[in-house]
Design an enzyme around this catalytic site. Structure first.
Site, short mmCIF file in Angstrom:
data_model
loop_
_atom_site.label_atom_id
_atom_site.label_comp_id
_atom_site.label_asym_id
_atom_site.label_seq_id
_atom_site.Cartn_x
_atom_site.Cartn_y
_atom_site.Cartn_z
N LYS A 1 0.83 -1.16 0.07
CA LYS A 1 -0.01 -0.07 -0.12
C LYS A 1 0.96 1.19 0.12
O LYS A 1 1.75 1.31 0.76
CB LYS A 1 -0.83 -0.16 1.24
CG LYS A 1 -1.92 1.25 1.29
CD LYS A 1 -2.82 0.87 2.56
CE LYS A 1 -3.73 1.82 2.78
NZ LYS A 1 -4.91 1.84 3.59
N SER B 1 -9.42 1.65 3.07
CA SER B 1 -8.61 2.36 2.06
C SER B 1 -7.51 1.76 1.35
O SER B 1 -6.91 2.15 0.64
CB SER B 1 -7.93 3.63 2.86
OG SER B 1 -7.24 3.00 3.79
N SER C 1 -9.74 -0.71 7.29
CA SER C 1 -9.42 -0.40 5.79
C SER C 1 -8.49 -1.72 5.47
O SER C 1 -8.14 -1.46 4.03
CB SER C 1 -8.35 0.87 5.90
OG SER C 1 -9.18 1.85 6.07
#
Length: 466
Positions: free
Chosen positions: A82, A157, A181
């Site tokens: 990420k 996210s 997330s």
């Protein structure tokens, strides 16, 4: 093996194949890079692809493995991060114009730990801007799309992490979780993701959203793969003030012990029907999963869900206040660099008072007390991961989203380990996830329960048609 077959191996399968010399780290890496090149143009899961670096790392891994220098099950495995994990010399953007050209001079602890375990870095993955808000329409990079239906969101996210794994673009990924997330995109993309106990995995070098709620953790295509990744990641790090001095067990040791007699807490009353409640198809799929666990020998104990339903406001107050504190100077000096969704939420943080923040922290303490009382009666808590299937981009309504129960927020407030595992699909072939929560530092219980369910079903073996 075809490229698709290679790319959809689990870490466990790929590690075994590498040691049997059925294929090499270079072959795995080339297969992933070819697949990224061929299909990621419509998914946008990667912001930065580090192809040359990945091939060099693959050649090094191949040479090491063939000469008997084996670093463990992650050696030679292509992964992605990420894009809020700092990577030395590699752009780290947080999917934002604010950091569009930031090249860190250091690695996050998790980045370095996975590199030391012998992983191969394919690149950096898209996300919600600064892990805050929803998919951005005005960010410098496109929003990530769901491999099961590109008209739909991936959840966030850690959106790129979920999409890349579901599409067979990498074998493992890192996400971060402040209110769901890791677990939300795991559920929406039909992969596995675990939010470990607060403090279990170092967040040093991970761009923060909310210091007291942020968790770092692994995402993969199987429960065992997540256990393998967490084994490498877990441990004390003095550079993270919240890092825990806790013994790191063998996370795979109890995977196959079964769940006969396991006491499952079901906080259905006063929570599942909150406001708009759980979507009917999601509820039906969840009930089928519950029946499977009962058939495996688990016992279900009903809990009062009201304390859980009250967690959302406290979680959001703390999250927004701490996010504003982190971004305040940049927000005040160059607000135009933030996307509209983040600007709106940042403005909420600017108007919160100290009293709001303290009240939320008191609610957090009360929830922790109730959680301890619940775990005196049960060994795990079970919910759907998300109350509804992934929304379509063209009908996304944040206000309506806030009227559904949030099954993930309470476990950021309490810092408890929680895993999402695939548990079925709607009639429109959109994924549904099952969330399993255990007491603090009992990730082995999460893994054991999730593994028992996973092995009794076939959901984790289905791949999207791309």
């Amino acid at each position: 093996m075809t490229t698709s077959e290679l790319c959809y191996l689990t870490i466990t399968e790929a590690a075994a194949g590498l040691r049997a010399k059925r294929f090499s780290p270079v072959e795995l890496t080339k297969a992933c890079l070819e697949r990224i090149e061929s299909i990621d143009g419509k998914l946008h899961s990667f912001i930065t692809v580090t192809g040359a670096l990945a091939l060099e790392q693959a050649r090094q891994a191949e040479q090491a493995l063939y000469s008997g220098k084996d670093r463990g099950p992650l050696h030679g495995i292509p992964i992605a991060l990420k894009d809020l994990y700092a990577t030395k010399g590699i752009r780290t953007t947080c999917h934002s114009a604010v950091l569009e050209n930031w090249i860190p001079d250091h690695d996050a602890t998790a980045t370095a730990t996975l590199a030391e375990a012998g992983t191969i870095l394919l690149g950096k993955l898209g996300m919600h801007e600064f892990a805050f808000g929803g998919p951005s329409v005005d960010a410098p990079f496109p929003a990530v799309r769901n491999p099961w239906n590109i008209a739909h969101v991936t959840g966030g996210s850690s959106s790129g992490s979920g999409a890349a794994l579901a599409a067979g673009l990498c074998y493992g990924a890192l996400g971060s979780d402040t209110g769901g997330s890791i677990r939300n995109p795991a559920a929406h993309c039909s992969i596995v993701g675990i939010k470990p106990t607060y403090g279990r995995v170092s967040r040093h070098g991970v761009v923060p959203l909310s210091w007291s709620l942020d968790h770092a953790g692994p995402m993969a295509r199987s429960v065992e793969d997540c256990a393998i990744m967490l084994q490498a990641l877990a441990g004390y790090d003095a550079r993270d003030p919240a890092s825990a001095h806790a013994r790191v067990p063998d996370f795979r040791s109890a995977l196959k012990d079964g769940i006969k007699g396991l006491r499952i807490g079901l906080p259905r009353a006063n929570w599942f029907d909150e406001n708009l409640g759980v979507a009917p198809e999601t509820y039906s799929v969840f009930n089928d999963a519950l029946k499977t666990l009962m058939a495996l020998g688990a016992e279900v104990i009903e809990l009062d869900g009201k304390p859980f339903s009250l967690a959302r406001k406290a979680n959001q107050t703390i999250l927004i206040a701490e996010a504003y504190a982190y971004h305040e100077k940049t927000y005040q000096s160059t607000p135009e660099k933030f996307g509209s969704t983040v600007r709106r939420r940042m403005l909420e943080g600017a108007f919160l008072s100290a009293a709001d923040y303290i009240t939320a922290q008191r609610a957090r303490a009360a929830l922790n007390e109730r959680m301890l009382a619940n775990f005196a009666r049960v060994e795990v808590i079970l919910t759907p991961t998300v109350a509804r299937p992934p929304d379509a981009f063209d009908s996304l309504d944040p206000n309506e989203q806030n009227l559904r129960p949030s099954f993930t927020n309470p476990f950021n407030l309490t810092g408890l380990p929680a895993i999402s595992v695939p548990c079925g699909f709607t009639g429109s072939n959109l994924p549904v996830g099952l969330q399993i929560v255990a007491p603090a530092f009992e990730e082995t219980t999460c893994f054991r329960t999730a593994y028992a369910y996973e092995q009794a079903t076939e959901w984790h073996r289905r791949n999207p048609a791309l």
